[in-house]
Design a protein around this motif. Structure first.
Motif, PDB file in Angstrom:
ATOM      1  N   LEU A 181       0.836  -1.211   0.000  1.00 23.03           N
ATOM      2  CA  LEU A 181       0.000   0.000   0.000  1.00 23.03           C
ATOM      3  C   LEU A 181       0.868   1.258   0.000  1.00 23.03           C
ATOM      4  CD1 LEU A 181      -2.741   1.588   0.679  1.00 23.03           C
ATOM      5  CD2 LEU A 181      -2.031   1.327   3.060  1.00 23.03           C
ATOM      6  N   TYR A 182       1.855   1.312   0.913  1.00 26.24           N
ATOM      7  CA  TYR A 182       2.678   2.526   1.014  1.00 26.24           C
ATOM      8  C   TYR A 182       3.437   2.782  -0.302  1.00 26.24           C
ATOM      9  CZ  TYR A 182       1.970   1.365   5.995  1.00 26.24           C
ATOM     10  OH  TYR A 182       1.422   1.023   7.207  1.00 26.24           O
ATOM     11  N   ALA A 183       3.948   1.695  -0.906  1.00 27.15           N
ATOM     12  CA  ALA A 183       4.689   1.859  -2.173  1.00 27.15           C
ATOM     13  C   ALA A 183       3.744   2.383  -3.257  1.00 27.15           C
ATOM     14  CB  ALA A 183       5.304   0.522  -2.588  1.00 27.15           C
ATOM     15  N   ALA A 184       2.528   1.822  -3.310  1.00 27.20           N
ATOM     16  CA  ALA A 184       1.566   2.257  -4.340  1.00 27.20           C
ATOM     17  C   ALA A 184       1.146   3.707  -4.094  1.00 27.20           C
ATOM     18  CB  ALA A 184       0.350   1.324  -4.348  1.00 27.20           C
ATOM     19  N   VAL A 185       0.980   4.083  -2.825  1.00 28.90           N
ATOM     20  CA  VAL A 185       0.605   5.471  -2.514  1.00 28.90           C
ATOM     21  C   VAL A 185       1.698   6.419  -2.999  1.00 28.90           C
ATOM     22  CG1 VAL A 185       0.309   7.107  -0.587  1.00 28.90           C
ATOM     23  CG2 VAL A 185      -0.998   4.969  -0.629  1.00 28.90           C
TER      24      VAL A 185
END
Ligand SMILES: C[S@@+](CC[C@H](N)C(=O)[O-])C[C@H]1O[C@@H](n2cnc3c(N)ncnc32)[C@H](O)[C@@H]1O
Length: 283
Positions: free
Chosen positions: A150-154
């Protein structure tokens, strides 16, 4: 006396009630085809965190990506700001409910909303957004690996100077239970498993069991109808979610190159205090 077996994944009193229902019980995930309309029924009128979230979104003009949008409890107020909103959601049942609500909405809301079926722990939309929203403490639906995704995609989807707004349930420290605290076994059990009645927009009444042994990093929420009668099928919905205190979330975000710029406590009572985090990309 025979002790009823607790079905897997449903601990505590909720598990006992489920076992007592035997084959009358039809067990579903809260967000599957059967669970989605039930979740929608009791949550759609809940205004929790809407005002605070909308207030923060207002500060950053531009397009909004809402993750785990569900049936649109937050999506519609975000659209009402006049923004373009991409509503990302994994459950087909939820997306169907969102479509129905958008079809009934006035004021061009439907035209400004793009529903997308995708997993928030791994998505590639090919564009960036000024604001990314993940409300309703839904970050806790992901395990550690999912959150790293999630953090990488954000980071991939946040425009320069953009904001990631997400809420989490912080734990309210409680005094240690035990004889010194003068606590009865029943009181201790209440602390482990809170039971809350909620009336749906349909008028149906639900009984929600929130099972969280202090210190555990997961809790199980199980929803029954408030009255089950003596015969006939009974739909029961359950989900196990993580408990992710704000300090731990902040540490994870920092390791992923995301900085918490401000924390906004959300109103509420009980064992958790939800907090809304305003996050930017680390300079
Ligand atoms: C607590 S509900 C919140 C829904 C909505 N934001 C609201 O406030 O009512 C969590 C939502 O996350 C969705 N969800 C769960 N896991 C997901 C994932 N990996 N990716 C995208 N959505 C997910 C569920 O289907 C559900 O609609």
């Amino acid at each position: 006396m025979a002790v009823a077996l607790t079905p897997p994944n449903v601990p505590g009193r909720a598990g006992e009630l489920l076992a007592a229902l035997g084959d009358r019980a039809e067990l579903h995930d809260v967000y599957d085809e059967v669970g989605s309309p039930i979740y929608h029924d009791f949550s759609v009128t809940d205004t929790h965190e809407v005002r605070e979230l909308v207030g923060l979104v207002r500060r950053t003009p531009g397009a909004v990506l809402e993750l785990a949008a569900g049936s649109g409890r937050l999506t519609l107020p975000l659209l009402a700001l006049g923004r373009q909103v991409t509503a990302l959601e994994l459950s087909d049942g939820m997306l169907r409910l969102l479509d129905e609500r958008l079809a009934q909405a006035r004021g061009g809301l439907r035209e400004r909303c793009v529903p997308v079926r995708a997993d928030m722990s791994s998505f590639a939309l090919g564009r960036r957004f000024e604001v990314i929203v993940l409300g309703t403490t839904s970050v806790s639906l992901l395990d550690e690996k999912g959150r790293a995704g999630l953090y990488a995609a954000v980071r991939e989807h946040l425009a320069p100077g953009g904001r990631f707004l997400l809420s989490t349930a912080d734990i309210v420290p409680s005094p240690a239970p035990g004889p010194d605290a003068g606590e009865t076994a029943a009181e201790a059990e209440v602390e482990v498993e809170a039971v809350i009645d909620a009336v749906g927009v349909s008028g149906r009444v639900y009984r929600m069991h929130d099972h969280w042994p202090a210190g555990s990093d997961t809790r199980t929420v199980t929803i029954f109808p408030a009255t089950v009668g003596d015969e006939g099928p009974v739909t029961v919905c359950t989900t196990t979610v993580g408990v992710l205190p704000a300090d731990r979330l902040e540490t994870e975000l920092a390791a992923a190159g995301l900085t918490v710029l401000s924390r906004h406590p959300l109103p509420g009572a009980g064992r958790y205090r939800d907090v809304l985090l305003e996050v930017g990309v680390t300079a």
